[in-house]
Design a protein around this motif. Structure first.
Motif, PDB file in Angstrom:
ATOM      1  N   ALA A 266       0.840  -1.205   0.000  1.00  0.00           N
ATOM      2  CA  ALA A 266       0.000   0.000   0.000  1.00  0.00           C
ATOM      3  C   ALA A 266       0.871   1.249   0.000  1.00  0.00           C
ATOM      4  CB  ALA A 266      -0.912  -0.003   1.218  1.00  0.00           C
ATOM      5  N   ASP A 267       0.557   2.188  -0.872  1.00  0.00           N
ATOM      6  CA  ASP A 267       1.270   3.468  -0.898  1.00  0.00           C
ATOM      7  C   ASP A 267       0.766   4.413   0.190  1.00  0.00           C
ATOM      8  OD1 ASP A 267       2.816   2.880  -3.290  1.00  0.00           O
ATOM      9  OD2 ASP A 267       0.926   3.076  -4.387  1.00  0.00           O
ATOM     10  N   VAL A 268      -0.546   4.330   0.482  1.00  0.00           N
ATOM     11  CA  VAL A 268      -1.176   5.188   1.487  1.00  0.00           C
ATOM     12  C   VAL A 268      -2.151   4.331   2.291  1.00  0.00           C
ATOM     13  CG1 VAL A 268      -2.607   7.234   1.918  1.00  0.00           C
ATOM     14  CG2 VAL A 268      -1.025   7.198  -0.037  1.00  0.00           C
ATOM     15  N   ILE A 269      -2.134   4.493   3.612  1.00  0.00           N
ATOM     16  CA  ILE A 269      -3.052   3.762   4.481  1.00  0.00           C
ATOM     17  C   ILE A 269      -3.928   4.770   5.212  1.00  0.00           C
ATOM     18  CG2 ILE A 269      -3.292   2.118   6.375  1.00  0.00           C
ATOM     19  CD1 ILE A 269      -0.497   1.079   5.696  1.00  0.00           C
ATOM     20  N   VAL A 270      -5.236   4.522   5.211  1.00  0.00           N
ATOM     21  CA  VAL A 270      -6.185   5.408   5.894  1.00  0.00           C
ATOM     22  C   VAL A 270      -6.885   4.646   7.011  1.00  0.00           C
ATOM     23  CG1 VAL A 270      -6.537   6.691   3.750  1.00  0.00           C
ATOM     24  CG2 VAL A 270      -8.156   4.893   4.383  1.00  0.00           C
ATOM     25  N   TYR A 271      -7.299   5.387   8.032  1.00  0.00           N
ATOM     26  CA  TYR A 271      -8.049   4.776   9.131  1.00  0.00           C
ATOM     27  C   TYR A 271      -8.881   5.861   9.809  1.00  0.00           C
ATOM     28  CZ  TYR A 271      -3.908   6.561  11.626  1.00  0.00           C
ATOM     29  OH  TYR A 271      -2.882   7.350  12.094  1.00  0.00           O
ATOM     30  N   GLY A 272      -9.869   5.434  10.553  1.00  0.00           N
ATOM     31  CA  GLY A 272     -10.766   6.374  11.199  1.00  0.00           C
ATOM     32  C   GLY A 272     -10.246   6.873  12.532  1.00  0.00           C
ATOM     33  N   LEU A 273     -10.554   8.129  12.821  1.00  0.00           N
ATOM     34  CA  LEU A 273     -10.302   8.736  14.117  1.00  0.00           C
ATOM     35  C   LEU A 273     -11.636   9.048  14.784  1.00  0.00           C
ATOM     36  CD1 LEU A 273      -7.577  11.358  13.112  1.00  0.00           C
ATOM     37  CD2 LEU A 273      -7.170   9.121  14.167  1.00  0.00           C
ATOM     38  N   GLU A 274     -11.604   9.265  16.075  1.00  0.00           N
ATOM     39  CA  GLU A 274     -12.782   9.769  16.750  1.00  0.00           C
ATOM     40  C   GLU A 274     -13.021  11.225  16.297  1.00  0.00           C
ATOM     41  OE1 GLU A 274     -14.474   7.468  19.650  1.00  0.00           O
ATOM     42  OE2 GLU A 274     -13.887   6.856  17.620  1.00  0.00           O
ATOM     43  N   PRO A 275     -14.239  11.731  16.433  1.00  0.00           N
ATOM     44  CA  PRO A 275     -14.505  13.102  15.979  1.00  0.00           C
ATOM     45  C   PRO A 275     -13.586  14.156  16.594  1.00  0.00           C
ATOM     46  CG  PRO A 275     -16.567  11.961  16.337  1.00  0.00           C
ATOM     47  CD  PRO A 275     -15.477  11.044  16.842  1.00  0.00           C
ATOM     48  N   ASP A 276     -13.058  13.881  17.799  1.00  0.00           N
ATOM     49  CA  ASP A 276     -12.146  14.839  18.414  1.00  0.00           C
ATOM     50  C   ASP A 276     -10.693  14.622  18.004  1.00  0.00           C
ATOM     51  OD1 ASP A 276     -11.442  12.538  19.765  1.00  0.00           O
ATOM     52  OD2 ASP A 276     -11.929  13.284  21.767  1.00  0.00           O
ATOM     53  N   GLY A 277     -10.462  13.682  17.091  1.00  0.00           N
ATOM     54  CA  GLY A 277      -9.119  13.418  16.599  1.00  0.00           C
ATOM     55  C   GLY A 277      -8.360  12.349  17.353  1.00  0.00           C
ATOM     56  N   SER A 278      -8.962  11.787  18.392  1.00  0.00           N
ATOM     57  CA  SER A 278      -8.293  10.738  19.162  1.00  0.00           C
ATOM     58  C   SER A 278      -8.392   9.388  18.463  1.00  0.00           C
ATOM     59  CB  SER A 278      -8.893  10.653  20.568  1.00  0.00           C
ATOM     60  OG  SER A 278     -10.266  10.298  20.506  1.00  0.00           O
ATOM     61  N   GLY A 305      -5.353   9.777   9.088  1.00  0.00           N
ATOM     62  CA  GLY A 305      -6.437   9.571  10.043  1.00  0.00           C
ATOM     63  C   GLY A 305      -7.617  10.457   9.687  1.00  0.00           C
ATOM     64  N   ILE A 306      -8.823   9.881   9.710  1.00  0.00           N
ATOM     65  CA  ILE A 306     -10.009  10.587   9.220  1.00  0.00           C
ATOM     66  C   ILE A 306     -11.009  10.785  10.348  1.00  0.00           C
ATOM     67  CG2 ILE A 306     -11.921  10.523   7.576  1.00  0.00           C
ATOM     68  CD1 ILE A 306     -10.133   8.529   5.961  1.00  0.00           C
ATOM     69  N   GLN A 307     -11.305  12.020  10.642  1.00  0.00           N
ATOM     70  CA  GLN A 307     -12.368  12.328  11.587  1.00  0.00           C
ATOM     71  C   GLN A 307     -13.731  12.222  10.901  1.00  0.00           C
ATOM     72  OE1 GLN A 307      -9.850  15.972  12.684  1.00  0.00           O
ATOM     73  NE2 GLN A 307     -11.237  15.817  14.443  1.00  0.00           N
ATOM     74  N   HIS A 308     -14.740  11.889  11.674  1.00  0.00           N
ATOM     75  CA  HIS A 308     -16.107  11.716  11.172  1.00  0.00           C
ATOM     76  C   HIS A 308     -16.167  10.585  10.141  1.00  0.00           C
ATOM     77  CE1 HIS A 308     -16.906  15.509  13.203  1.00  0.00           C
ATOM     78  NE2 HIS A 308     -15.918  16.046  12.530  1.00  0.00           N
ATOM     79  N   GLY A 309     -15.318   9.578  10.338  1.00  0.00           N
ATOM     80  CA  GLY A 309     -15.249   8.482   9.384  1.00  0.00           C
ATOM     81  C   GLY A 309     -16.467   7.578   9.371  1.00  0.00           C
ATOM     82  N   ASN A 310     -17.394   7.752  10.309  1.00  0.00           N
ATOM     83  CA  ASN A 310     -18.621   6.947  10.321  1.00  0.00           C
ATOM     84  C   ASN A 310     -19.779   7.662   9.639  1.00  0.00           C
ATOM     85  OD1 ASN A 310     -17.334   4.950  11.907  1.00  0.00           O
ATOM     86  ND2 ASN A 310     -17.704   6.149  13.750  1.00  0.00           N
ATOM     87  N   ASP A 322     -13.705  17.243   4.668  1.00  0.00           N
ATOM     88  CA  ASP A 322     -12.760  18.260   5.142  1.00  0.00           C
ATOM     89  C   ASP A 322     -11.563  17.610   5.826  1.00  0.00           C
ATOM     90  OD1 ASP A 322     -14.301  20.333   4.180  1.00  0.00           O
ATOM     91  OD2 ASP A 322     -15.272  20.757   6.105  1.00  0.00           O
ATOM     92  N   SER A 323     -11.821  16.577   6.623  1.00  0.00           N
ATOM     93  CA  SER A 323     -10.736  15.876   7.311  1.00  0.00           C
ATOM     94  C   SER A 323      -9.848  15.141   6.317  1.00  0.00           C
ATOM     95  CB  SER A 323     -11.322  14.898   8.330  1.00  0.00           C
ATOM     96  OG  SER A 323     -10.307  14.192   9.004  1.00  0.00           O
ATOM     97  N   ILE A 324     -10.453  14.501   5.320  1.00  0.00           N
ATOM     98  CA  ILE A 324      -9.684  13.803   4.292  1.00  0.00           C
ATOM     99  C   ILE A 324      -8.789  14.783   3.540  1.00  0.00           C
ATOM    100  CG2 ILE A 324      -9.873  12.601   2.077  1.00  0.00           C
ATOM    101  CD1 ILE A 324     -12.394  11.226   3.214  1.00  0.00           C
ATOM    102  N   ASP A 325      -9.346  15.914   3.152  1.00  0.00           N
ATOM    103  CA  ASP A 325      -8.576  16.924   2.424  1.00  0.00           C
ATOM    104  C   ASP A 325      -7.369  17.372   3.238  1.00  0.00           C
ATOM    105  OD1 ASP A 325      -7.746  18.857   0.643  1.00  0.00           O
ATOM    106  OD2 ASP A 325      -9.363  20.265   1.121  1.00  0.00           O
TER     107      ASP A 325
END
Length: 338
Positions: A266-278, A305-310, A322-325
């Motif tokens: 994988a060149d880039v790995i993404v994962y979810g964060l909590e809405p506060d960034g934790s 890391g992506i906030q609001h990932g749900n 916005d977080s992805i950008d």
């Protein structure tokens, strides 16, 4: 926050296919959820459980699963909902107040614990079930259908919140208000896709689920259109690969020992964060592993890391975009070719 229905489906993550909506106006008749004995106007609605005669203007809707949050946002006439705790932090104050004021008829992700007495007390004239189709067998449909018309529309993958949200809104009679943020979302997604096409468009992406109920020593690999990765569906990025078991479709549980063989390319790995960034404790245990830290993408700093990932509505998906950008912009890989 844990997605209980995901954990119960370790061997069967595939959900039922989404139905194509065709709704027409029917003649007046008695709705099964009409407790007053008066005549109500009905229309035919094609759902996964067949053609259902539903009220043209439902006044007391019970909504569950992926149907709950979009219908709250759209201002549908709701009498009760199943819990949708996974997006509490995505709700603005008005939406949260509306959600909290509604009676709850089942825990989030646990439709097997549906409270039929609470649904009866809500006196519904329409029941909209947006839970995954693979758990339909856990629902006593006959009991529900005796109370009111039941529309069952469950996703086959998490990315189907887009089309299913419009179908839930149509059934509830709130199509106009549900679509309020769709144009904004599509414009923002197109902007991000164009912004990174030259630097990131040809790279291989991979995803990890942060709230999929993993046990110690394992992780949940996400492929295209999964819980977090579906937010990239409209951005032009590629999440190649597929689960070893074809029935798992969009993701699978794997042991930590399999991190190198699964994510080394994988060149880039993404994962979810909590809405506060934790970071959730279960994901943190993966990130602390030497196997994770030695992955090429991680060593290169190409992780997001992506906030609001749900997010599962256009309004909240805008927050995720916005977080992805912001995350993509900081990647070392996001550099113009020399």
């Amino acid at each position: 926050m844990r997605f209980l229905e995901r954990r119960a489906a370790r061997g069967a993550l595939v959900l039922g296919a989404a139905a194509v909506l065709t709704a027409g106006l029917a003649a007046c008749g008695s709705g099964s959820g009409d407790s007053t004995g008066t005549e109500v106007a009905l229309r035919s609605f094609e759902a996964q459980n067949g053609t259902v005669e539903i009220p043209v203007d439902p006044q007391r809707i019970v909504a569950c699963g992926y149907a709950a949050f979009p219908l709250i946002q759209a201002g549908a006439d709701l009498a009760a909902v199943c819990e949708w705790n996974r997006e509490l932090e995505n709700m603005d104050a008005e939406t949260l107040a509306a959600y909290e004021a509604l009676p709850k008829v089942a825990p989030d992700g646990a439709v097997s614990e549906l409270d039929y007495e609470a649904i009866t007390a809500a006196q519904p004239d329409l029941i909209i079930m947006g839970v995954p189709a693979r758990v339909q067998e856990e629902i006593d449909m006959a009991t529900l259908e005796a109370l009111a018309p039941v529309v069952f529309l469950g996703p086959s993958n998490p990315g189907q919140w887009r089309e299913l949200g419009e179908q839930y809104a149509d059934a509830a009679g709130v199509t106009a208000s549900y679509g309020e943020f769709k144009g904004d979302y599509e414009a923002r997604a197109a902007e991000i896709a164009q912004k990174y096409a030259g630097t990131l468009g040809g790279l291989k992406f991979a995803g990890l689920c942060s709230v999929c109920g993993t046990e110690p020593g394992e992780f949940f690999r996400e492929y295209a259109s999964s819980y977090t990765t579906n937010l990239f569906d409209d951005l032009g990025f590629t999440f190649p690969g597929e689960p070893a078991d074809p029935e798992d479709v969009h993701g699978e549980y794997l042991s930590l020992e399999q991190l190198p063989q699964n994510l080394a390319d994988a060149d880039v790995i993404v994962y979810g964060l909590e809405p506060d960034g934790s970071i959730t404790p279960e994901l943190q245990s993966v990130l602390d592993s030497p196997l994770w830290q030695n992955l090429p993408a991680v060593k290169a700093g190409n992780i997001v890391g992506i906030q609001h990932g749900n997010a599962a509505t256009y309004e909240t998906a805008l927050l995720a975009l916005d977080s992805i950008d912001a995350g993509l912009e900081k990647l070392p890989a996001n550099r113009p070719p020399q």
